[in-house]
Design a protein around this motif. Structure first.
Motif, PDB file in Angstrom:
ATOM      1  N   GLU A 200      40.179  56.271  39.235  1.00 14.76           N
ATOM      2  CA  GLU A 200      40.486  54.905  38.814  1.00 14.76           C
ATOM      3  C   GLU A 200      39.910  54.584  37.438  1.00 14.76           C
ATOM      4  OE1 GLU A 200      40.256  50.340  40.526  1.00 14.76           O
ATOM      5  OE2 GLU A 200      39.029  51.886  41.469  1.00 14.76           O
ATOM      6  N   ASN A 201      38.678  55.047  37.166  1.00 15.71           N
ATOM      7  CA  ASN A 201      38.079  54.739  35.869  1.00 15.71           C
ATOM      8  C   ASN A 201      38.844  55.374  34.708  1.00 15.71           C
ATOM      9  OD1 ASN A 201      37.185  57.289  36.704  1.00 15.71           O
ATOM     10  ND2 ASN A 201      35.237  57.115  35.636  1.00 15.71           N
ATOM     11  N   ILE A 202      39.407  56.555  34.912  1.00 13.03           N
ATOM     12  CA  ILE A 202      40.222  57.197  33.865  1.00 13.03           C
ATOM     13  C   ILE A 202      41.499  56.394  33.653  1.00 13.03           C
ATOM     14  CG2 ILE A 202      41.575  59.252  33.258  1.00 13.03           C
ATOM     15  CD1 ILE A 202      38.637  59.824  33.034  1.00 13.03           C
ATOM     16  N   ARG A 203      42.172  56.040  34.754  1.00 13.26           N
ATOM     17  CA  ARG A 203      43.400  55.240  34.638  1.00 13.26           C
ATOM     18  C   ARG A 203      43.126  53.938  33.890  1.00 13.26           C
ATOM     19  NH1 ARG A 203      43.719  56.139  40.204  1.00 13.26           N
ATOM     20  NH2 ARG A 203      43.407  53.925  40.628  1.00 13.26           N
ATOM     21  N   ASN A 204      42.069  53.248  34.276  1.00 10.82           N
ATOM     22  CA  ASN A 204      41.785  51.950  33.672  1.00 10.82           C
ATOM     23  C   ASN A 204      41.344  52.061  32.217  1.00 10.82           C
ATOM     24  OD1 ASN A 204      42.513  50.597  35.999  1.00 10.82           O
ATOM     25  ND2 ASN A 204      40.428  50.552  36.798  1.00 10.82           N
ATOM     26  N   LEU A 205      40.453  53.000  31.919  1.00  7.48           N
ATOM     27  CA  LEU A 205      39.975  53.168  30.543  1.00  7.48           C
ATOM     28  C   LEU A 205      41.118  53.536  29.604  1.00  7.48           C
ATOM     29  CD1 LEU A 205      37.602  53.500  28.465  1.00  7.48           C
ATOM     30  CD2 LEU A 205      37.624  55.910  29.111  1.00  7.48           C
ATOM     31  N   LEU A 206      41.883  54.564  29.973  1.00 10.99           N
ATOM     32  CA  LEU A 206      42.995  54.991  29.117  1.00 10.99           C
ATOM     33  C   LEU A 206      44.056  53.904  29.044  1.00 10.99           C
ATOM     34  CD1 LEU A 206      44.317  57.121  27.359  1.00 10.99           C
ATOM     35  CD2 LEU A 206      45.235  58.180  29.437  1.00 10.99           C
ATOM     36  N   GLY A 207      44.341  53.261  30.175  1.00  7.62           N
ATOM     37  CA  GLY A 207      45.327  52.182  30.189  1.00  7.62           C
ATOM     38  C   GLY A 207      44.948  51.048  29.249  1.00  7.62           C
ATOM     39  N   LYS A 208      43.692  50.596  29.312  1.00 10.30           N
ATOM     40  CA  LYS A 208      43.239  49.507  28.432  1.00 10.30           C
ATOM     41  C   LYS A 208      43.336  49.913  26.966  1.00 10.30           C
ATOM     42  CE  LYS A 208      40.207  47.293  31.752  1.00 10.30           C
ATOM     43  NZ  LYS A 208      38.829  47.007  32.152  1.00 10.30           N
ATOM     44  N   TYR A 209      42.946  51.147  26.674  1.00 11.01           N
ATOM     45  CA  TYR A 209      43.006  51.606  25.286  1.00 11.01           C
ATOM     46  C   TYR A 209      44.455  51.628  24.788  1.00 11.01           C
ATOM     47  CZ  TYR A 209      42.016  54.025  21.004  1.00 11.01           C
ATOM     48  OH  TYR A 209      41.907  54.327  19.677  1.00 11.01           O
ATOM     49  N   LEU A 210      45.346  52.163  25.610  1.00 13.68           N
ATOM     50  CA  LEU A 210      46.746  52.260  25.187  1.00 13.68           C
ATOM     51  C   LEU A 210      47.391  50.875  25.048  1.00 13.68           C
ATOM     52  CD1 LEU A 210      47.968  55.357  27.230  1.00 13.68           C
ATOM     53  CD2 LEU A 210      47.343  55.253  24.804  1.00 13.68           C
ATOM     54  N   ILE A 211      47.037  49.945  25.922  1.00 18.73           N
ATOM     55  CA  ILE A 211      47.558  48.581  25.806  1.00 18.73           C
ATOM     56  C   ILE A 211      47.116  47.960  24.485  1.00 18.73           C
ATOM     57  CG2 ILE A 211      47.333  46.237  26.751  1.00 18.73           C
ATOM     58  CD1 ILE A 211      47.355  47.616  29.568  1.00 18.73           C
ATOM     59  N   LEU A 212      45.854  48.175  24.107  1.00 16.49           N
ATOM     60  CA  LEU A 212      45.362  47.662  22.830  1.00 16.49           C
ATOM     61  C   LEU A 212      46.081  48.314  21.648  1.00 16.49           C
ATOM     62  CD1 LEU A 212      41.521  47.453  23.525  1.00 16.49           C
ATOM     63  CD2 LEU A 212      43.134  45.540  23.260  1.00 16.49           C
ATOM     64  N   ASP A 213      46.624  49.506  21.888  1.00 19.26           N
ATOM     65  CA  ASP A 213      47.370  50.229  20.853  1.00 19.26           C
ATOM     66  C   ASP A 213      48.876  49.967  20.971  1.00 19.26           C
ATOM     67  OD1 ASP A 213      47.174  51.841  18.584  1.00 19.26           O
ATOM     68  OD2 ASP A 213      47.486  53.687  19.708  1.00 19.26           O
ATOM     69  N   ASN A 214      49.233  48.870  21.683  1.00 17.30           N
ATOM     70  CA  ASN A 214      50.619  48.388  21.806  1.00 17.30           C
ATOM     71  C   ASN A 214      51.539  49.257  22.658  1.00 17.30           C
ATOM     72  OD1 ASN A 214      50.241  46.008  20.260  1.00 17.30           O
ATOM     73  ND2 ASN A 214      50.184  47.304  18.439  1.00 17.30           N
ATOM     74  N   PHE A 215      50.977  49.992  23.619  1.00 14.01           N
ATOM     75  CA  PHE A 215      51.789  50.706  24.589  1.00 14.01           C
ATOM     76  C   PHE A 215      51.964  49.821  25.814  1.00 14.01           C
ATOM     77  CE2 PHE A 215      50.122  54.234  22.122  1.00 14.01           C
ATOM     78  CZ  PHE A 215      51.186  55.116  22.081  1.00 14.01           C
ATOM     79  N   ASP A 216      53.088  49.957  26.482  1.00  9.95           N
ATOM     80  CA  ASP A 216      53.316  49.334  27.778  1.00  9.95           C
ATOM     81  C   ASP A 216      52.922  50.397  28.806  1.00  9.95           C
ATOM     82  OD1 ASP A 216      54.179  47.820  29.919  1.00  9.95           O
ATOM     83  OD2 ASP A 216      56.303  48.198  29.553  1.00  9.95           O
ATOM     84  N   VAL A 217      51.988  50.073  29.697  1.00 14.16           N
ATOM     85  CA  VAL A 217      51.383  51.072  30.570  1.00 14.16           C
ATOM     86  C   VAL A 217      51.594  50.737  32.041  1.00 14.16           C
ATOM     87  CG1 VAL A 217      49.171  52.079  31.287  1.00 14.16           C
ATOM     88  CG2 VAL A 217      49.602  51.625  28.866  1.00 14.16           C
TER      89      VAL A 217
END
Length: 122
Positions: free
Chosen positions: A10-27
């Motif tokens: 879960e921590n990998i999903r959330n960390l990478l997801g938050k980073y990608l969202i900040l980089d304008n990806f839809d996750v």
């Protein structure tokens, strides 16, 4: 750019997801291969980041299923249990790259920017 993250941690999903969202990806996130299958059937994705080792359906099995079902989506395989044979399997199945954990989310984002829109499919 729509990305599916499939990892049982879960921590990998959330960390990478938050980073990608900040980089304008839809996750979208899946905790295992079966959930990833459901999401892939329901929505279109531009790329998938998938963990190699997961309970139930692992990343290699998910890649086999995607290939058999005709999905032509770039895949980045990640693993904390990196072995050369696993990397070779993933790349032979068409993974764009194989990255060992821990990884820098910026590296994944940069790789996704590079592959989305290019003609590279599994």
């Amino acid at each position: 750019m729509r990305v599916l993250i499939c990892d049982d941690e879960e921590n990998i999903r959330n960390l990478l997801g938050k980073y990608l969202i900040l980089d304008n990806f839809d996750v979208e996130k899946a905790e295992n291969g079966v959930e990833a299958q459901r999401l892939l059937r329901e929505s279109d994705f531009d790329a998938v980041v998938v963990d190699l080792k997961m309970p139930g359906m692992d990343g290699i099995q998910l890649m086999h299923w995607m290939r058999d079902e005709g999905y032509k989506i770039p895949i980045i395989m990640v693993s904390a249990h990196g072995e050369v044979s696993d990397a070779v399997k993933a790349l032979k199945l068409g993974a764009y790259d194989y990255i060992e954990k821990p990884f820098n989310p910026a590296d994944i984002a940069s790789m996704l920017d590079k592959i989305i829109g290019n003609v590279f499919f599994i």
